[in-house]
Enzyme design. Structure first.
Site, short mmCIF file in Angstrom:
data_model
loop_
_atom_site.label_atom_id
_atom_site.label_comp_id
_atom_site.label_asym_id
_atom_site.label_seq_id
_atom_site.Cartn_x
_atom_site.Cartn_y
_atom_site.Cartn_z
CG ASP A 484 -2.12 -0.75 1.16
OD1 ASP A 484 -2.65 -0.83 0.05
OD2 ASP A 484 -2.56 -1.29 2.18
C1 BGC Z 1 0.41 1.14 6.36
C2 BGC Z 1 0.04 -0.05 5.54
C3 BGC Z 1 -1.46 -0.13 5.41
C4 BGC Z 1 -2.00 1.19 4.86
C5 BGC Z 1 -3.51 1.21 4.67
C6 BGC Z 1 -0.23 2.39 5.79
O1 BGC Z 1 0.04 3.47 6.61
O2 BGC Z 1 1.81 1.28 6.40
O3 BGC Z 1 0.56 -1.23 6.13
O4 BGC Z 1 -1.81 -1.19 4.56
O5 BGC Z 1 -1.63 2.23 5.71
O6 BGC Z 1 -4.21 1.23 5.85
C1 NOJ Z 2 -1.47 -3.91 5.51
C2 NOJ Z 2 -2.68 -3.97 4.64
O1 NOJ Z 2 -3.77 -4.43 5.38
C3 NOJ Z 2 -2.46 -4.85 3.45
O2 NOJ Z 2 -3.57 -4.79 2.60
C4 NOJ Z 2 -1.22 -4.44 2.72
O3 NOJ Z 2 -1.03 -5.34 1.67
C5 NOJ Z 2 -0.02 -4.41 3.63
N1 NOJ Z 2 -0.30 -3.58 4.75
C6 NOJ Z 2 1.24 -3.92 2.94
O4 NOJ Z 2 1.21 -2.56 2.69
#
Ligand code: BGC
Ligand code: NOJ
Length: 792
Positions: A484
């Site tokens: 993400d």
């Molecule tokens: C986090 C991710 C997460 C995303 C969406 C980001 O700040 O680092 O792990 O998937 O937010 O919630």
């Molecule tokens: C947490 C999120 O829930 C997931 O969808 C994502 O793939 C990982 N973070 C990596 O960013």
């Protein structure tokens, strides 16, 4: 090295032996619609279906002190006030123990000869928490004590409860009747639900107004009524409604008394809301109180809960020479998969229950951990998720559990998302053989009348990738892929905007993802096989698209020693030896080796060697190396994290199993097993360093570039649960469900082990001897019992 507890495998419990754990160590309760989070000191909260919209108990995240607020019991014994779980009073206990089990938690405290043993669980079939408080006087003299219960109500919406005080502080309403305290805020208008907290005997005093009970300038540790041994018998109007009972209890030496408290939730039909103007219909609450009026009833309900979990956890069991492996596989990993399936990423002690509902990609991946346990619920989940898709194959990134409607609160346009629907559905059909699900009608964006079959949804998911290819024939990344935080089209220079939701510059973008490319190849192959099974002619087209993608990866995705990670907006390489930082990334090594792209040419072995050389450290494999040391506007959130944390070179446990599976597919058992042990908490040596629970996986462990490598964060709700399950059950232990049977193909350096596997209507008892010759055995599906000895 301090230890804070140990496993009790026979009882399927983790036993915490001191209350001041390095972080609250929590458990979950509930299997249907009513859920609770409970820490080892009874902190936490409960909610009905949705942690944001139907929050029952109020909870303040990241508070000072940590983990304040929960369902508390206070004992006033002479001038001493204490709590069985140590908090909130923190009066030193003569002994303390917390047992987190499957869907229940049992906390026992002993002080001055009085033992208080509190069992908390959410029974099957009732939306409530049951607390059995057992007091035993182990001392030589009679005890005259006061027992207080305590819970603070949340005004339903956990978000506005924390911000809209001009309204909140005037809305609170309660009723007190019989032995039950009712919370009915807003019931008069649009709501049809209330909560209650009752006890199975007449109380001697009560409070429902927080200020009266605690005192405006006291804390949970020292409520003024408890200190005084009194109750205010207060009826809350506005401010902060709470529920507290006082029971005056006398215990002869050796005497034991049990009290049952029920904390529940009720929804009334519109025509049965009131029994008199403004007076709520309490019948359902009283029904629940009746259901748990006696200790025998509580014991029966607790036994029913145990039977439920015994049933689930008897479906896949391993018996090997490695206890850490056995307890992870047989108990905690499967349990965590269930919990993660229930909650997606919404409510843990790191996820506030407000920000995120059910993720499209997350929930699809979570299916891989539970299809063998609760296939009917997996089926429904697949249909719910698919119903949030758009006609072009794109989808909302998340939906709210209460409404099942998609929303853009955490962005949209993540180009990996659609492929996960294929992943989840294939996992489900391989486990169940239920090809019928493909014909289920499913709408787009939940719009009635727009239904097409689930199979069509899968086809457009696949097509969404081929419709969105970049200049190298690789998938365009969109807002981001699985990572993400790899925001290649975002270019955010404003700290006040979210990386997830800010406007993207996709027009003219050349940003392509090798992670999606690997995912496409791996899932495309499975999809083609599925299509062939149902004689769908499009299988050939799918195969051709997969072959094209493989060629594109080999031509444009190979960096010499490893797979590239991506191309950025301008078409520059990411994850290449040419880059200054972030030269190599884990996601593309994992997915391209799982897809076996270029295996014959030795690309997979090389990529895995490089992952081991540059990404592996003492605690696992980091996400990228070297970490980004500054913010790159072209890369986005990933470079906003300090080095070694989260997506910037943290050990993001979720993606370690991709490499483990890649290693196993390459036949590299030692490497696969080493990586598995590193991220699996049961092997943790230093509990204080790890900080978070030693019985569940966490999302992230600080990587080698961090200030404190090895420190864990974001435990419980993580795709790591389902992926390590897939890695250990399928790749290491080698039990791979296929459309028409089980394939046994282990890759784990542990000699002989036994597996009990329930597969559809079959029960397999397998003894697997790894003699070193390798290979695989296919067991065609046949209902009934089968015992097999397999030499590989
Ligand atoms: C986090 C991710 C997460 C995303 C969406 C980001 O700040 O680092 O792990 O998937 O937010 O919630
Ligand atoms: C947490 C999120 O829930 C997931 O969808 C994502 O793939 C990982 N973070 C990596 O960013």
């Amino acid at each position: 090295m301090d230890n804070f507890g140990h496993f009790d495998d026979t009882s399927r419990e983790y036993v915490i032996t001191r209350p001041d754990t390095p972080w609250p160590w929590i458990n979950y309760m509930g299997t249907e619609d009513f859920f609770s989070l409970i820490s080892n000191t009874a902190g936490g909260y409960c909610f009905y279906k949705d942690a944001k919209f139907r929050r029952i108990l109020r909870y303040r995240y990241n508070g000072v002190p940590m983990d304040d607020g929960g369902r508390y019991y206070y004992i006033k014994d002479g001038s001493t006030v204490w709590s069985p779980g140590w908090k909130p009073c923190k009066t030193p206990l003569d002994s303390y123990e917390c047992r987190h089990g499957m869907g229940y938690t049992r906390i026992t405290g002993v002080k001055d000869g009085l033992k208080a043993d509190v069992l908390f669980f959410v029974p099957i079939g009732h939306p409530c928490e049951v607390h059995r408080v057992r007091l035993t006087n182990a001392g030589p003299a009679p005890k005259h004590i006061q027992l207080y219960s305590f819970a603070e109500w949340c005004l339903w919406n956990a978000s506005t409860d924390m911000e809209n005080f001009q309204r909140n502080l005037s809305t609170g309403e309660v009723e007190v009747e019989g032995d039950v305290l009712y919370h009915k805020t807003e019931y008069r208008e649009r709501r049809n639900h209330y909560a209650f907290f009752g006890v199975n005997r007449p109380f001697d005093g009560f409070d429902t107004d927080r200020e009266t009970f605690i005192g405006l300038y006291n804390g949970f540790d020292a409520p003024q009524q408890v200190l005084a041994g009194t109750s205010g018998n207060s009826v809350a109007h506005g401010w902060s409604p709470v529920a507290s009972h006082r029971l005056d209890v006398t215990l002869k030496p050796g005497e034991e008394k049990e009290f049952i408290f029920v904390l529940g939730y009720v929804e009334n039909p519109a025509d049965k809301k009131f029994v008199a103007p403004g007076v709520i219909n309490k019948e359902p609450a009283l029904g629940m109180m009746d259901a748990f009026a006696s200790v025998a009833q509580v014991e029966a309900a607790f036994a029913e809960l145990k039977t439920y979990w015994d049933g689930l956890l008897s479906r896949f069991c391993v018996q090997s020479s490695v206890p850490e492996l056995d307890r992870t596989v047989n108990i905690w990993n499967q349990y965590q998969c269930m919990i993660t399936f229930f909650f997606s990423r919404s409510a843990s002690f790191f996820e506030s229950g407000i920000g995120r509902g059910m993720g499209f990609r997350d929930s699809n991946q979570d299916l891989a951990g539970i299809v063998h346990l609760i296939p009917e619920r997996a089926r429904q989940r697949i249909l719910d998720i698919a119903a949030t898709q758009f006609p072009d194959g794109g989808c909302y990134h998340q939906y709210q559990p209460l409404t099942k409607r998609g929303n853009n609160d955490i962005g949209g346009g993540f180009n990996d998302d659609p492929l996960w629907l294929i992943f989840g559905t294939v996992a489900y059909i391989r486990e169940t053989g239920d090809f019928g699900i493909l014909q289920e009608p499913v709408p787009f964006d939940n719009k009635p009348g727009s239904e097409v079959s689930l199979l069509e949804h899968l086809k457009i998911s696949f097509k969404h990738v081929t419709d969105n290819l970049g200049p190298h024939g690789l998938p365009l990344i969109g807002r981001a892929d699985w990572n993400d935080c790899m925001n290649l089209n975002c270019f955010s220079d404003n700290p006040d905007e979210s990386f997830q939701t800010t406007e993207n510059k996709t027009e003219g973008s050349k940003a392509e993802s090798l992670m999606i490319a690997g995912l496409f190849v791996a899932e495309g192959r499975d999809f083609a096989e599925l299509l062939e099974r149902i004689s769908d002619k499009t299988a050939a087209d799918v195969k051709a698209a997969v072959a094209d993608m493989e060629s594109a990866v080999k031509a444009h995705g190979w960096d010499g020693e490893w797979f590239l990670r991506a191309y950025d907006y301008f078409g520059n390489k990411i994850g290449s030896h040419e880059c200054k930082e972030g030269k190599i990334f884990i996601e593309s090594q994992g997915w391209c080796t799982m897809a076996r792209i270029g295996a014959e040419e030795g690309l997979c072995d090389k990529a895995l060697d490089s992952a081991n050389k540059y990404l592996e450290c003492e605690h696992g494999l980091v996400l990228n190396n070297p970490a980004y040391t500054k913010y790159y506007i072209d890369y986005g959130e990933i470079s906003s994290y300090p080095e070694g944390y989260k997506e910037n070179a943290g050990i993001f446990c979720h993606n370690n199993p991709w490499v483990i599976i890649g290693e196993a597919m390459a036949g590299r058992a030692e490497d696969a097993w080493r990586h598995y042990q590193k991220i699996t908490p049961a092997f943790t040596k230093d509990q204080a360093l790890r900080k978070v629970e030693p019985y569940v996986f966490c999302q992230m462990v600080a990587g080698k570039d961090a200030v404190k490598p090895g420190e864990g964060k974001n435990s419980w709700l993580t795709g790591t649960a389902a992926w390590t399950w897939k890695a250990v059950s399928e790749a290491l232990l080698g039990i791979k469900p296929q459309f028409d049977g089980l394939l046994v193909e282990p890759c784990i350096p542990i000699g002989t082990y036994r597996i009990h596997r329930r597969f559809r209507e079959a029960e397999y008892e397998l003894v697997i001897h790894q003699t070193g010759k390798g290979g695989k055995v296919f067991i065609p599906y046949k209902p009934g019992k089968q015992e097999l000895e397999i030499n590989l």
